[in-house]
Design an enzyme around this catalytic site. Structure first.
Site, mmCIF file in Angstrom:
data_model
loop_
_atom_site.group_PDB
_atom_site.id
_atom_site.type_symbol
_atom_site.label_atom_id
_atom_site.label_comp_id
_atom_site.label_asym_id
_atom_site.label_seq_id
_atom_site.Cartn_x
_atom_site.Cartn_y
_atom_site.Cartn_z
ATOM 1 N N TRP A 181 0.862 -1.182 0.000
ATOM 2 C CA TRP A 181 0.000 0.000 0.000
ATOM 3 C C TRP A 181 0.900 1.235 0.000
ATOM 4 O O TRP A 181 1.838 1.316 0.785
ATOM 5 C CB TRP A 181 -0.920 0.050 1.229
ATOM 6 C CG TRP A 181 -1.559 1.412 1.338
ATOM 7 C CD1 TRP A 181 -2.534 1.922 0.543
ATOM 8 C CD2 TRP A 181 -1.187 2.467 2.243
ATOM 9 N NE1 TRP A 181 -2.798 3.228 0.901
ATOM 10 C CE2 TRP A 181 -2.005 3.584 1.931
ATOM 11 C CE3 TRP A 181 -0.252 2.579 3.277
ATOM 12 C CZ2 TRP A 181 -1.904 4.789 2.635
ATOM 13 C CZ3 TRP A 181 -0.156 3.784 3.978
ATOM 14 C CH2 TRP A 181 -0.992 4.878 3.644
ATOM 15 N N GLU A 222 -3.232 -3.022 -2.232
ATOM 16 C CA GLU A 222 -4.366 -2.410 -1.519
ATOM 17 C C GLU A 222 -4.755 -1.087 -2.167
ATOM 18 O O GLU A 222 -3.906 -0.241 -2.441
ATOM 19 C CB GLU A 222 -3.966 -2.173 -0.049
ATOM 20 C CG GLU A 222 -5.051 -1.520 0.800
ATOM 21 C CD GLU A 222 -4.651 -1.400 2.271
ATOM 22 O OE1 GLU A 222 -3.483 -1.676 2.627
ATOM 23 O OE2 GLU A 222 -5.520 -1.018 3.087
ATOM 24 N N LYS A 224 -7.145 2.553 -2.346
ATOM 25 C CA LYS A 224 -7.604 3.571 -1.396
ATOM 26 C C LYS A 224 -8.338 4.665 -2.154
ATOM 27 O O LYS A 224 -8.080 4.875 -3.343
ATOM 28 C CB LYS A 224 -6.407 4.138 -0.633
ATOM 29 C CG LYS A 224 -6.805 5.028 0.521
ATOM 30 C CD LYS A 224 -5.743 5.086 1.594
ATOM 31 C CE LYS A 224 -6.199 6.056 2.674
ATOM 32 N NZ LYS A 224 -5.333 6.062 3.842
ATOM 33 N N ASP A 255 -9.640 -2.831 1.841
ATOM 34 C CA ASP A 255 -9.733 -2.347 3.219
ATOM 35 C C ASP A 255 -11.080 -1.635 3.277
ATOM 36 O O ASP A 255 -11.335 -0.728 2.467
ATOM 37 C CB ASP A 255 -8.559 -1.394 3.475
ATOM 38 C CG ASP A 255 -8.582 -0.746 4.847
ATOM 39 O OD1 ASP A 255 -9.648 -0.253 5.254
ATOM 40 O OD2 ASP A 255 -7.526 -0.696 5.499
ATOM 41 N N HIS A 258 -11.613 2.118 2.837
ATOM 42 C CA HIS A 258 -11.070 2.796 1.658
ATOM 43 C C HIS A 258 -12.063 3.014 0.523
ATOM 44 O O HIS A 258 -11.682 2.977 -0.647
ATOM 45 C CB HIS A 258 -9.856 2.027 1.136
ATOM 46 C CG HIS A 258 -8.686 2.079 2.083
ATOM 47 N ND1 HIS A 258 -7.441 1.624 1.767
ATOM 48 C CD2 HIS A 258 -8.592 2.559 3.344
ATOM 49 C CE1 HIS A 258 -6.630 1.804 2.786
ATOM 50 N NE2 HIS A 258 -7.310 2.367 3.763
ATOM 51 N N HIS A 282 -8.589 -6.098 4.649
ATOM 52 C CA HIS A 282 -8.245 -5.399 5.877
ATOM 53 C C HIS A 282 -9.567 -5.040 6.517
ATOM 54 O O HIS A 282 -10.292 -4.186 6.007
ATOM 55 C CB HIS A 282 -7.468 -4.106 5.580
ATOM 56 C CG HIS A 282 -5.993 -4.321 5.479
ATOM 57 N ND1 HIS A 282 -5.109 -3.298 5.293
ATOM 58 C CD2 HIS A 282 -5.253 -5.456 5.580
ATOM 59 C CE1 HIS A 282 -3.877 -3.801 5.254
ATOM 60 N NE2 HIS A 282 -3.945 -5.099 5.422
ATOM 61 N N ASP A 290 -11.815 7.300 6.604
ATOM 62 C CA ASP A 290 -10.980 6.125 6.855
ATOM 63 C C ASP A 290 -10.326 6.265 8.229
ATOM 64 O O ASP A 290 -9.118 6.359 8.351
ATOM 65 C CB ASP A 290 -9.923 6.067 5.733
ATOM 66 C CG ASP A 290 -8.981 4.896 5.886
ATOM 67 O OD1 ASP A 290 -9.413 3.860 6.419
ATOM 68 O OD2 ASP A 290 -7.812 5.022 5.481
ATOM 69 N N ASP A 292 -10.138 4.303 10.814
ATOM 70 C CA ASP A 292 -9.509 3.158 11.457
ATOM 71 C C ASP A 292 -9.913 2.990 12.917
ATOM 72 O O ASP A 292 -9.062 2.767 13.783
ATOM 73 C CB ASP A 292 -7.982 3.202 11.269
ATOM 74 C CG ASP A 292 -7.581 2.831 9.854
ATOM 75 O OD1 ASP A 292 -7.746 1.659 9.487
ATOM 76 O OD2 ASP A 292 -7.139 3.723 9.092
ATOM 77 N N ASP A 322 -7.052 -4.170 10.512
ATOM 78 C CA ASP A 322 -6.254 -2.961 10.281
ATOM 79 C C ASP A 322 -6.968 -1.759 10.878
ATOM 80 O O ASP A 322 -7.845 -1.184 10.251
ATOM 81 C CB ASP A 322 -6.021 -2.747 8.776
ATOM 82 C CG ASP A 322 -5.187 -1.495 8.503
ATOM 83 O OD1 ASP A 322 -4.558 -0.984 9.448
ATOM 84 O OD2 ASP A 322 -5.166 -1.027 7.349
#
Ligand code: RNT
Ligand code: ZN
Length: 414
Positions: A181, A222, A224, A255, A258, A282, A290, A292, A322
């Site tokens: 990534w 990955e 995004k 992910d 994303h 993820h 995003d 997280d 993640d």
């Protein structure tokens, strides 16, 4: 075995689900635990700030500052959570001997030897990520850089990481999922969208062109949608990464932070599985962006788990967590996310998917909706408690151990 489990076992048996079998199978599903929740994505190879358009907020005391502390914290998490785990490392978690240092393009397997010893002693595989951020040469672009020297540096980093990933696979005897990534993008409207993507493609081709054992290392890419300070353009967009991964036979990685807020990864899994032999995820929780946040047992987490299980292709999907929250006890954050995702898998495995698929095919949508709602009330909590008991870990009272670890260990870190 508790009475409540026996009742639950009966309830599930009546819809054709064998809970003992589900418990056995759930234990075998590997979830890759991201080391970076333990120290706010800091690592051990640099002093500077976290860059790359990602951000950790909060400064809850007790974060791991050394490899020893991070390993101790990971051990605490593994002791609290049952089932198969893998350890997910980033290149910036290299461990150097006193006075030694190797730049990202000069990293060697031996810089990760203590991690290998850690994983082997616990019977665990290791997954890996090159670190294309938090570095002086990553201040603007990495693999998309128009500066040939910078781009070559990061290509060398990617190749160095392939060697380390092969070493992990050789040492642990388990394949290493190596995820690429890069944060590269632009804050404002690009004058050139094509150029950076063309350079990204060239860089990736150069990395893969170095060659690696595809049986041992599963290289992922990955995508995004945007990063902080990089709101207008991301070179590694969904189309770029999916197209690249499919054309080169590597693994696309999604992910779920994303994508645009109403885009659901749960809806994308089936398409990807039809087009790609393998898929990587993820699992995270995005709150407005995003962000997280720690994974919880929310609707989308459950829907993702449902798609994974109902596809019948779980063996082709690399599952990793993640997220990074610095505002919570980090051991607690790790464990809540791990438990939430495994609980989502459990609920999915306790669902009679064939029956529900048939109702959809027959067009019996009212009955389908009714049953889906009724199944939500089945006693999966008792099956979870039994799962924990079988795994030899604490059930609903697990947090007591986090509190004593905080009092005895974390609070001493000042
Ligand atoms: C960033 C990506 C990436 C990182 C980790 C640290 O947006 O999700 O996977 O979170 O590599
Ligand atoms: Zn990610």
């Amino acid at each position: 075995m508790k009475q409540s489990y026996l009742l639950a076992k009966e309830a599930y048996a009546s819809i054709g689900i064998d809970t003992d079998k589900v418990i056995r199978e759930l234990r075998e599903i590997p979830i890759s635990l991201h080391c970076w929740q333990g120290d706010d994505v800091t690592g051990f190879d640099h002093e500077g700030a976290l860059t790359g358009g990602i951000q950790v907020t909060g400064n809850y005391p007790g974060k791991a500052r050394t490899p020893e502390e991070l390993m101790a914290d990971l051990d605490k998490v593994f002791s609290l959570n049952g089932g198969c785990h893998k350890l997910n490392l980033h290149a910036c978690y290299a461990i150097f001997e006193q006075g030694e240092y190797a730049d990202r393009d000069a990293l060697l397997p031996r810089h990760f030897a203590p991690w290998v010893a850690f994983a082997k002693a616990r019977g665990m595989g290791i997954d890996f990520n090159p670190t294309f951020f938090s570095h002086p040469k990553a201040s603007a672009y990495t693999l998309t850089s128009p500066d040939e020297e910078i781009r070559a540096f990061w290509v060398r980093h990617g190749i160095a990481c392939l060697r380390i990933a092969e070493y992990f696979a050789d040492e642990t005897g388990m394949p290493c999922v190596m995820n690429i990534w890069i944060p590269d993008g632009l804050k404002d409207i690009p004058a050139d969208r094509h150029g950076p993507r063309a350079r990204y493609m060239q860089s990736l081709d150069e990395i893969l062109g170095a060659g690696y054992d595809r049986e041992k290392v599963y290289v992922c890419l990955e995508s995004k949608v945007f990063g902080i300070g990089l709101e207008s353009y991301t070179a590694g967009s969904a189309e770029f990464t999916l197209g690249y991964a499919l054309s080169r036979g590597i693994v696309p990685l999604m992910d779920n932070g994303h994508y645009h807020p109403t885009e659901m990864v749960s809806d994308k899994i089936s398409s990807m599985l039809l087009l790609s032999k393998k898929l990587a995820l993820h699992v995270t929780r995005a709150v407005r962006w995003d962000s997280d946040h720690v994974v919880r047992l929310d609707d989308e987490t459950r829907e993702i788990a449902k798609e994974i299980v109902a596809s019948g292709r779980i063996g082709d999907i690399a599952l990793a967590l993640d997220y990074f929250d610095g505002s919570l006890n980090r051991i607690g954050a790790w464990s809540i996310g791990l438990r939430s995702f495994r609980r989502a898998l459990l609920i999915a495995m306790l669902t009679p998917h064939e029956q529900l698929k048939q109702l959809q095919n027959e067009g019996s949508f009212t009955k389908l909706m009714m049953l889906e709602e009724e199944y939500k009330a089945l006693p999966w909590g008792a099956v979870w408690e039994e799962y924990c008991r079988v795994c030899g870990v604490r059930g609903s009272d697990w947090y007591e151990e986090v509190e004593s670890y905080e009092a005895e260990v974390l609070s001493m870190r000042r």
